[in-house]
Design a protein around this motif. Structure first.
Motif, PDB file in Angstrom:
ATOM      1  N   ALA A  29       0.927  -1.084   0.042  1.00  0.00           N
ATOM      2  CA  ALA A  29       0.113  -0.017  -0.062  1.00  0.00           C
ATOM      3  C   ALA A  29       0.816   1.167  -0.010  1.00  0.00           C
ATOM      4  CB  ALA A  29      -0.983   0.194   1.302  1.00  0.00           C
ATOM      5  N   VAL A  30       0.347   2.192  -0.785  1.00  0.00           N
ATOM      6  CA  VAL A  30       1.131   3.375  -0.680  1.00  0.00           C
ATOM      7  C   VAL A  30       0.249   4.528   0.024  1.00  0.00           C
ATOM      8  CG1 VAL A  30       1.958   5.271  -2.289  1.00  0.00           C
ATOM      9  CG2 VAL A  30       2.035   2.962  -2.871  1.00  0.00           C
ATOM     10  N   LYS A  31       0.968   5.323   0.992  1.00  0.00           N
ATOM     11  CA  LYS A  31       0.191   6.276   1.673  1.00  0.00           C
ATOM     12  C   LYS A  31       0.206   7.605   1.082  1.00  0.00           C
ATOM     13  CE  LYS A  31       1.180   4.057   6.147  1.00  0.00           C
ATOM     14  NZ  LYS A  31       2.038   2.851   5.756  1.00  0.00           N
ATOM     15  N   CYS A 108       8.268   1.345 -14.263  1.00  0.00           N
ATOM     16  CA  CYS A 108       8.834   0.655 -13.383  1.00  0.00           C
ATOM     17  C   CYS A 108       7.921   0.728 -12.187  1.00  0.00           C
ATOM     18  CB  CYS A 108      10.300   1.397 -13.030  1.00  0.00           C
ATOM     19  SG  CYS A 108      10.393   2.974 -12.775  1.00  0.00           S
ATOM     20  N   TYR A 109       6.828   1.134 -12.341  1.00  0.00           N
ATOM     21  CA  TYR A 109       6.013   1.070 -11.283  1.00  0.00           C
ATOM     22  C   TYR A 109       4.386   1.032 -11.659  1.00  0.00           C
ATOM     23  CZ  TYR A 109       4.532   6.068 -11.382  1.00  0.00           C
ATOM     24  OH  TYR A 109       3.841   7.296 -11.831  1.00  0.00           O
ATOM     25  N   VAL A 110       3.564   0.488 -10.700  1.00  0.00           N
ATOM     26  CA  VAL A 110       2.160   0.333 -11.098  1.00  0.00           C
ATOM     27  C   VAL A 110       1.256   0.198  -9.821  1.00  0.00           C
ATOM     28  CG1 VAL A 110       2.090  -2.264 -11.201  1.00  0.00           C
ATOM     29  CG2 VAL A 110       0.390  -1.006 -12.425  1.00  0.00           C
ATOM     30  N   TYR A 111       0.395   0.895  -9.770  1.00  0.00           N
ATOM     31  CA  TYR A 111      -0.663   0.795  -8.763  1.00  0.00           C
ATOM     32  C   TYR A 111      -1.974   0.556  -9.195  1.00  0.00           C
ATOM     33  CZ  TYR A 111       3.237   2.717  -5.999  1.00  0.00           C
ATOM     34  OH  TYR A 111       4.680   2.949  -5.283  1.00  0.00           O
ATOM     35  N   VAL A 147      -7.127   2.077  -1.367  1.00  0.00           N
ATOM     36  CA  VAL A 147      -5.866   2.555  -1.181  1.00  0.00           C
ATOM     37  C   VAL A 147      -5.070   2.300  -2.238  1.00  0.00           C
ATOM     38  CG1 VAL A 147      -5.149   0.411   0.014  1.00  0.00           C
ATOM     39  CG2 VAL A 147      -3.934   2.335   0.519  1.00  0.00           C
ATOM     40  N   TRP A 148      -4.038   3.003  -2.804  1.00  0.00           N
ATOM     41  CA  TRP A 148      -3.264   2.522  -3.942  1.00  0.00           C
ATOM     42  C   TRP A 148      -2.455   1.504  -3.562  1.00  0.00           C
ATOM     43  CZ3 TRP A 148      -4.393   4.014  -8.728  1.00  0.00           C
ATOM     44  CH2 TRP A 148      -5.018   5.077  -9.130  1.00  0.00           C
ATOM     45  N   TYR A 149      -2.197   0.358  -4.373  1.00  0.00           N
ATOM     46  CA  TYR A 149      -1.929  -1.170  -4.128  1.00  0.00           C
ATOM     47  C   TYR A 149      -0.771  -1.279  -4.927  1.00  0.00           C
ATOM     48  CZ  TYR A 149      -0.981  -5.055  -1.300  1.00  0.00           C
ATOM     49  OH  TYR A 149      -0.713  -6.095  -0.586  1.00  0.00           O
ATOM     50  N   GLY A 150       0.288  -1.505  -4.909  1.00  0.00           N
ATOM     51  CA  GLY A 150       1.210  -1.996  -6.047  1.00  0.00           C
ATOM     52  C   GLY A 150       2.663  -2.142  -5.789  1.00  0.00           C
ATOM     53  N   PHE A 151       3.295  -2.005  -6.841  1.00  0.00           N
ATOM     54  CA  PHE A 151       4.905  -1.974  -6.876  1.00  0.00           C
ATOM     55  C   PHE A 151       5.630  -0.818  -7.151  1.00  0.00           C
ATOM     56  CE2 PHE A 151       2.912  -5.955  -7.888  1.00  0.00           C
ATOM     57  CZ  PHE A 151       3.670  -6.829  -7.085  1.00  0.00           C
TER      58      PHE A 151
END
Length: 183
Positions: A29-31, A108-111, A147-151
């Protein structure tokens, strides 16, 4: 003596590289994820293939959004991928979305963002772009609600490469030392 040394070297080699096979990043999760960084640097098209896990609910009425981008601040955002009439995100399925957005370098990222009562468990998210190689992010976990959730692998790519280079150096030096000690 030689047999023990060879066994020791083989064990060290297996130990050194075992985590490269076993460890893979987990989504989190990203706060403080900010959608305001979306740039208008041209217009590019992306194909996003999302598989839904076979252990996900049969279907979901949840609202699903996605944001992905590169290490340079180029961000692509699709506010609603879900469409109950299209049967998107059914269990054991694969859905392809064509998303337009600013041009990015290597993704390089995904949410993912999910809101709703049903729950949803994606398997993988694979992103194809014109000017970068395809990249796959493996979820295999339920997405928490609201919540945004990913890598975010943007900063780890160069450090991972450096770590593997250092490991190769250590293994090669160990082999050279072992060969000279056997002579």
């Amino acid at each position: 003596m030689k047999r023990a040394l060879c066994t020791l070297l083989l064990s060290a080699f297996i130990f050194t590289f075992s985590d490269a096979v076993l460890s893979s990043p987990l989504p989190e999760a990203v706060k403080s994820f900010n959608l305001s960084y979306i740039q208008n640097g041209g217009s590019c098209s992306y194909s996003v293939v999302i598989t839904t896990s076979c252990s996900s609910p049969k279907y979901t009425r949840d609202q699903i959004s996605i944001s992905f981008g590169d290490a340079y601040g180029n961000q692509i955002y699709a506010p609603r991928l879900d469409d109950p009439s299209s049967r998107a995100f059914e269990t054991c399925s694969s859905d392809t979305f064509e998303i337009d957005g600013p041009c990015a370098y290597q993704i390089c990222y995904v949410y993912l963002y999910r809101t709703g009562p049903d729950g949803w468990k994606p398997g993988t998210v694979k992103i194809y772009a014109y000017n970068s190689r395809a990249v796959t992010f493996t979820y295999n976990t339920f997405i928490p609600s609201d919540v945004w959730y990913g890598f975010n692998l943007c900063n780890s790519a160069s450090s991972t490469h450096r770590t593997y280079s250092q490991r190769w150096y250590v293994v090669i030096m160990g082999l050279v030392f072992a060969l000279f000690s056997l002579l």
